[in-house]
Enzyme design. Structure first.
Site, short mmCIF file in Angstrom:
data_model
loop_
_atom_site.label_atom_id
_atom_site.label_comp_id
_atom_site.label_asym_id
_atom_site.label_seq_id
_atom_site.Cartn_x
_atom_site.Cartn_y
_atom_site.Cartn_z
N ASP A 270 0.65 -1.23 -0.08
CA ASP A 270 0.04 0.08 -0.16
C ASP A 270 0.90 1.44 0.22
O ASP A 270 1.86 1.29 0.63
CB ASP A 270 -0.95 0.08 1.29
CG ASP A 270 -1.73 -1.31 1.44
OD1 ASP A 270 -2.46 -1.32 0.42
OD2 ASP A 270 -1.44 -1.87 2.38
N ARG A 271 0.35 2.15 -0.65
CA ARG A 271 0.74 3.76 -0.37
C ARG A 271 0.51 4.26 0.91
O ARG A 271 1.34 4.64 1.56
CB ARG A 271 0.29 4.61 -1.53
CG ARG A 271 0.80 5.96 -1.34
CD ARG A 271 -0.08 6.83 -2.52
NE ARG A 271 0.41 8.30 -2.33
CZ ARG A 271 -0.02 9.23 -3.26
NH1 ARG A 271 -0.89 8.88 -4.09
NH2 ARG A 271 0.34 10.54 -2.73
#
Length: 353
Positions: free
Chosen positions: A81-82
């Site tokens: 994930d960012r």
């Protein structure tokens, strides 16, 4: 165009519980578990990097630029994930000398945790799993019921659904898969084509698993069963031996459903009929996967969490810790607790596997 849905059943009765996750990046911590012993020298440099505010592919491009490499030379095991804190391994080929990455790691969002060397490039899926630490905030519901549900999950596991994010925002990955199968036109980006086909395969699997949940056999064998192992794409046909029943009772093997593709299925009788029925509901996806040459494989229907631990920071804040095999989704755990929604932070749709 097919009407897609993710309204699949849960294994356990619905709890009157609501909560939010990923309110802050630090609320979602993922650490890759490597199964490789690194060395002091070798043709590929392995880097364990903690990152925040950046997705995997963006960081891979930064590594390629700083090391003066082609992007395809940068290896990583999975997408992270960012909007999270993630600890992930990357590999870079050593051509002459080790690249100088000092400037990259001078940025606050990237921290080099460890490094070593190995004989081959790090490839997708080549990791032992992921360790999660997830903070649920604004938890509303009976705390005793939540604790009981977590105990049940730790003892019995949860359905091994692919996470909704696999299908893209507004099912865009599935729509693109359907377009690919109907026209035969692959996108120029091979990674996108692979992502679309993976979404189609995952969607068929989830529908098969949902049907098994409806028939109360998601964690118990039925006639024609194919057993599998956690994190494995292989299976073996049910033999009904005492040893097999012991392995099932001890949760060392699991029922499975098909990851659709070409070739004969290992499943037989009742399970084969169930899988074929669900595949026939989405003929474009099923036929398309076969035509594109995807090989039929298996995936366990049950995801175990024997190392699930939790504690309450206060009456409305719950911290969960658990490990998952590669390709398993944390959201499949959260959905069995109640209505657990992602905090509204204008977050783009990304992988939680």
């Amino acid at each position: 165009m097919t009407d897609f849905t993710v309204n699949w059943p849960t294994a356990y009765p619905k709890l009157d519980v609501t909560a939010e996750f990923r309110t802050f990046d630090e609320d979602f911590l993922v650490s890759e578990i490597t199964n490789r012993k690194l060395h002091e020298s070798g043709p590929h440099l392995y880097l364990q990097i903690e990152k925040r505010g950046a997705n995997t592919q963006w960081l891979a491009r930064q590594l390629a630029n700083h090391a003066k490499l082609d992007l395809k030379d940068v290896g990583y095991a999975g997408l992270k994930d960012r909007h999270a804190v993630t600890r992930q391994w990357f590999s870079l080929p050593i051509k002459n000398t080790e690249p100088d990455l000092t400037h990259l790691f001078s940025k606050e969002e990237f921290t080099l945790l460890a490094k070593g060397y190995y004989g081959v490039k790090l490839k997708r899926g080549a990791l032992g799993g992921n360790a999660f630490r997830i903070v649920l905030r604004n938890v509303q519901g009976d705390q005793a019921s939540i604790n009981q549900r977590l105990e049940l999950i730790r003892n019995q596991g949860v359905p091994n659904y692919f996470g909704e994010q696999r299908f893209g925002h507004d099912f865009e990955n599935l729509k693109q898969a359907q377009h690919l199968f109907e026209t035969g036109k692959r996108p120029r980006n091979r990674q996108k084509a692979s992502m679309y086909m993976s979404a189609a395969r995952s969607y068929l699997f989830n529908n098969m698993l949902a049907k098994r949940i409806e028939e109360n056999c998601w964690d118990t064998p039925i006639n024609g069963e194919v057993f599998g192992f956690a994190g494995s794409l292989r299976g073996f046909i049910q033999e009904n031996t005492s040893e097999e029943r012991t392995r099932l009772r001890e949760q060392r093997i699991h029922p499975s459903c098909a990851l659709w593709g070409k070739g004969d299925s290992l499943s037989q009788t009742d399970l084969l009929a169930l899988e074929q029925e669900q595949a026939q509901r989405f003929p474009v996806l099923a036929a398309g996967l076969e035509k594109q040459g995807m090989k039929q494989e298996r995936r366990a229907t049950r995801m175990l969490l024997p190392d699930l631990f939790w504690h309450w920071l206060d009456d409305s804040t719950l911290v969960l810790r658990f490990n998952l095999a590669s390709g398993y989704f944390a959201t499949s755990v959260l959905r069995e607790l109640g209505v657990i929604t992602q905090a509204q932070r204008d977050i783009e749709n990304e992988s939680l596997e």
